[in-house]
Every structure is written in C-alpha cells, then in structure tokens.
Design an enzyme around this catalytic site. Structure first.
Site, short mmCIF file in Angstrom:
data_model
loop_
_atom_site.label_atom_id
_atom_site.label_comp_id
_atom_site.label_asym_id
_atom_site.label_seq_id
_atom_site.Cartn_x
_atom_site.Cartn_y
_atom_site.Cartn_z
N LYS A 66 -8.61 14.57 8.87
CA LYS A 66 -9.69 15.30 8.18
C LYS A 66 -9.17 16.33 7.17
CE LYS A 66 -13.24 14.69 11.72
NZ LYS A 66 -14.27 15.32 12.55
N ASP A 103 -20.50 16.51 9.99
CA ASP A 103 -20.51 16.81 11.43
C ASP A 103 -21.51 17.91 11.78
OD1 ASP A 103 -18.64 14.95 12.26
OD2 ASP A 103 -16.94 16.32 12.05
P1 NDP Z 1 -9.51 20.96 18.05
O1 NDP Z 1 -8.29 20.38 18.66
O2 NDP Z 1 -9.56 21.33 16.62
O3 NDP Z 1 -9.90 22.31 18.87
C1 NDP Z 1 -9.88 22.31 20.26
C2 NDP Z 1 -10.61 23.53 20.78
O4 NDP Z 1 -10.79 23.37 22.19
C3 NDP Z 1 -9.88 24.86 20.58
O5 NDP Z 1 -10.83 25.87 20.35
C4 NDP Z 1 -9.18 25.04 21.95
O6 NDP Z 1 -8.96 26.39 22.27
C5 NDP Z 1 -10.25 24.51 22.87
N1 NDP Z 1 -9.82 24.05 24.19
C6 NDP Z 1 -9.21 22.89 24.52
N2 NDP Z 1 -9.08 22.77 25.85
C7 NDP Z 1 -9.66 23.89 26.38
C8 NDP Z 1 -9.84 24.36 27.72
N3 NDP Z 1 -9.42 23.66 28.78
N4 NDP Z 1 -10.45 25.56 27.89
C9 NDP Z 1 -10.89 26.27 26.83
N5 NDP Z 1 -10.74 25.88 25.54
C10 NDP Z 1 -10.13 24.70 25.33
O7 NDP Z 1 -10.67 19.93 18.45
P2 NDP Z 1 -12.04 19.69 17.66
O8 NDP Z 1 -12.61 21.01 17.33
O9 NDP Z 1 -11.81 18.71 16.57
O10 NDP Z 1 -12.94 18.93 18.76
C11 NDP Z 1 -13.58 19.64 19.80
C12 NDP Z 1 -14.51 18.69 20.55
O11 NDP Z 1 -15.59 18.29 19.69
C13 NDP Z 1 -13.85 17.39 21.04
O12 NDP Z 1 -14.30 17.16 22.36
C14 NDP Z 1 -14.42 16.34 20.10
O13 NDP Z 1 -14.51 15.07 20.76
C15 NDP Z 1 -15.80 16.90 19.81
N6 NDP Z 1 -16.38 16.40 18.56
C16 NDP Z 1 -17.54 15.67 18.63
C17 NDP Z 1 -18.14 15.17 17.50
C18 NDP Z 1 -19.40 14.37 17.63
O14 NDP Z 1 -19.80 13.72 16.64
N7 NDP Z 1 -20.06 14.39 18.78
C19 NDP Z 1 -17.57 15.40 16.15
C20 NDP Z 1 -16.36 16.23 16.17
C21 NDP Z 1 -15.80 16.68 17.34
P3 NDP Z 1 -7.59 27.15 21.85
O15 NDP Z 1 -7.67 27.33 20.37
O16 NDP Z 1 -7.68 28.42 22.59
O17 NDP Z 1 -6.48 26.24 22.28
#
Ligand code: NDP
Length: 267
Positions: A66, A103
């Site tokens: 992306k 999105d």
């Molecule tokens: P990123 O990898 O960019 O970000 C991940 C985020 O999740 C960070 O804020 C991270 O926190 C946090 N995180 C991960 N594991 C944990 C945990 N166990 N406890 C607390 N915080 C956690 O991922 P994306 O933002 O791209 O995606 C996030 C979600 O959104 C995914 O599940 C993805 O499948 C979903 N999604 C769904 C879409 C849809 O069309 N339905 C479209 C796009 C995304 P930290 O920074 O503190 O590590």
C-alpha cells in the site's frame, strides 16, 4: 480488448477480491477480467508498469504494497493523502495513475449499513497502524462527539492524532475510562487470537463494538469477547471489505455495485 483489473500483494492467493469483483461484474452486467498479481519484494512499480501497459485499467493493492502504491500514483485523492497509503489505483483517460484509499469510506459505509451512525458519538479507536490511519479522516467527516486513539506504541498514536489537532485525543490503555459509545478494534490482535489490553469495563460500557478483522463465521476474538461482556451490537469487518471493494469498482467503472447484495451472497 476486455478491461483488466487485479489485486496486487504478497501473499495474494487467499484474497477474496477476484470473487467479489467477479460478483460485482455479474450484478452490473459488465464484461471484465479480474486477476491476482503476486508482487516479489521491490517489484511493485515494475509489475504495475507491465499491468497498465497490457490493458490494465485499475487495481486493488493489499499488504505489503500500500505504501509502494502511494509512491507509484501520479495523483492522490485526499483520502489516500491522509491515510498515506493507497488500496486502489486507476488508469485515467489522460494516462495518469490516480491513487485512492477506499478502506475508510468502506468502513463508514458499513457502519451506516449497520445503523451505527458516528455523528455525536464518543468513539474509541484501538490501534494506530495502517487501517487506523485509513479510517480516521472519513470517521471525523461524520462529526463524532469525540475520538480517542489508544495504542501499545504511544508514539504511533501521537503521530496519528497529530494530523488532526484537538479533534482527536490520545490515551494509554490504563488511562481509559468507561465512556465510549462505539469501540473500534483497528489492531491486528484478532489475527493471532489475542485481545488488545483493554479493561473489560471500557468495552462493557459501550453500546457497539466493531472489529476491522473479519472471519468466515462473522465472529472474531474481539467481538466474541465483547458479546461475552454483554455488548449487544457487535460486528466484524466483512461488510467493510465488501464496501471498500464496491467503492473501488465505482472509481474504475462509474457504477456502484449493490454491496448489500454482495454481503448477503458471500455470508
Ligand atoms: P498494522 O500492522 O499496520 O498495525 C497493527 C496494529 O495492531 C498496531 O496498532 C499494533 O499496535 C496493533 N496490535 C497488534 N497486535 C496487538 C495486540 N495483541 N494488542 C494490541 N495491539 C496490537 O495493521 P493494519 O492497520 O493494516 O491492520 C489492522 C487490522 O485491520 C488487521 O486485522 C486487518 O486485517 C484489518 N483490516 C481490515 C480491512 C477490511 O476491509 N475489513 C481493511 C484493512 C485492514 P502497536 O503499534 O502497539 O504494535
């Protein structure tokens, strides 16, 4: 020549986009081809150049491409600019490539389908990754009463909120109060069967919970937990997936397919 579309990413075999767009095409009576492109590391621009010079009209872009797509586009919509990421590219009539991010608008469209209207609501957004960034601008357009971002990595939360001034506040998990109407999980925690470290009373006090992640049966680790706490209105992100795809389709072809029909079809 048949118009060509595709989804670019790595891995890509699991993507539902080809099925979703084939279904949209059947609903709209369109004749088009929609495939997948597995992008080797560092080859996004090369693959895109080849696609657009061989009949490609537009593409979806998923993990991990992306940001590459954002750099590849000649022009960006305001949604792509604020997200800093592109999930849809379109070859325009002038030969330039437009980058959009559907999105966030897909998420808002799904909230409205579910009759969850952000206007005037207190909203807790958990997570500060790419998905949280993508939904913030469209979410604020709905005029919620307040938006709080919480994330384990505070620097990322502060960075996300910074672009929006006083409209968005940042909190640590242990500072949160039980004062939100809608709790949105934009973390990837459910992917690993984990929960974000949120106190139960914060979630219990909410009237609705939405997890951006989606599962075939519609219940994620996060929504399951919310249901167990007594939150009555709980949803996964499947509707968002369909809605963002419908918005991409509309950008490319000027018609918005019936996303509600598609959600019912695939669920
Ligand atoms: P990123 O990898 O960019 O970000 C991940 C985020 O999740 C960070 O804020 C991270 O926190 C946090 N995180 C991960 N594991 C944990 C945990 N166990 N406890 C607390 N915080 C956690 O991922 P994306 O933002 O791209 O995606 C996030 C979600 O959104 C995914 O599940 C993805 O499948 C979903 N999604 C769904 C879409 C849809 O069309 N339905 C479209 C796009 C995304 P930290 O920074 O503190 O590590």
């Amino acid at each position: 020549m048949t118009d060509r579309y595709a989804v670019f990413g790595n891995p890509i075999a699991h993507s539902m986009s080809p099925q979703i767009h084939a279904y949209f095409a059947s609903l709209c009576g369109d004749d088009l081809e929609y495939g997948t492109v597995l992008v080797p590391a560092g080859e996004f621009a090369k693959q895109c150049d080849s696609f657009f010079s061989h009949g490609g009209r537009g593409c979806n872009v998923t993990v991990p491409c992306k940001l590459d797509a954002c750099a590849y586009a000649d022009e960006l919509t305001p949604y792509a600019q604020s997200a800093g990421a592109v999930n849809t590219l379109k070859l325009q009539n002038d030969g330039k490539i437009l980058g959009d991010n559907t999105d966030g608008r897909g998420f808002i469209a799904d909230l409205k389908r579910l009759k969850l209207y952000p206007e005037g609501k207190r909203i807790l957004l958990i997570g500060a990754g790419g998905a949280a960034k993508g939904i913030m601008h469209p979410l604020l357009e709905e005029k919620p009463a307040a938006v709080t971002v919480v994330n384990r990595n505070m620097d990322k939360a502060v960075e996300l909120a910074k672009a929006y001034g006083k409209e968005v506040t940042v909190c640590r998990y242990d500072e949160l109060k039980a004062e939100y109407d809608l709790v949105i999980n934009a973390t990837s925690s459910s992917l690993n069967g984990a929960l974000p470290p949120l106190e139960d009373e914060v979630l219990r006090a909410a009237s609705a919970a939405y997890d951006l992640m989606y599962k075939k049966d519609g219940v994620t680790t996060f929504t399951q937990h919310a249901i167990e706490l007594g939150v009555t209105d709980c949803h996964d992100g499947f509707g968002m997936l369909i809605m963002q795809a419908a918005l991409s389709y509309e950008l490319w072809r000027g018609v918005r397919p019936d996303a509600g029909k598609a959600i019912a079809h695939f669920r």
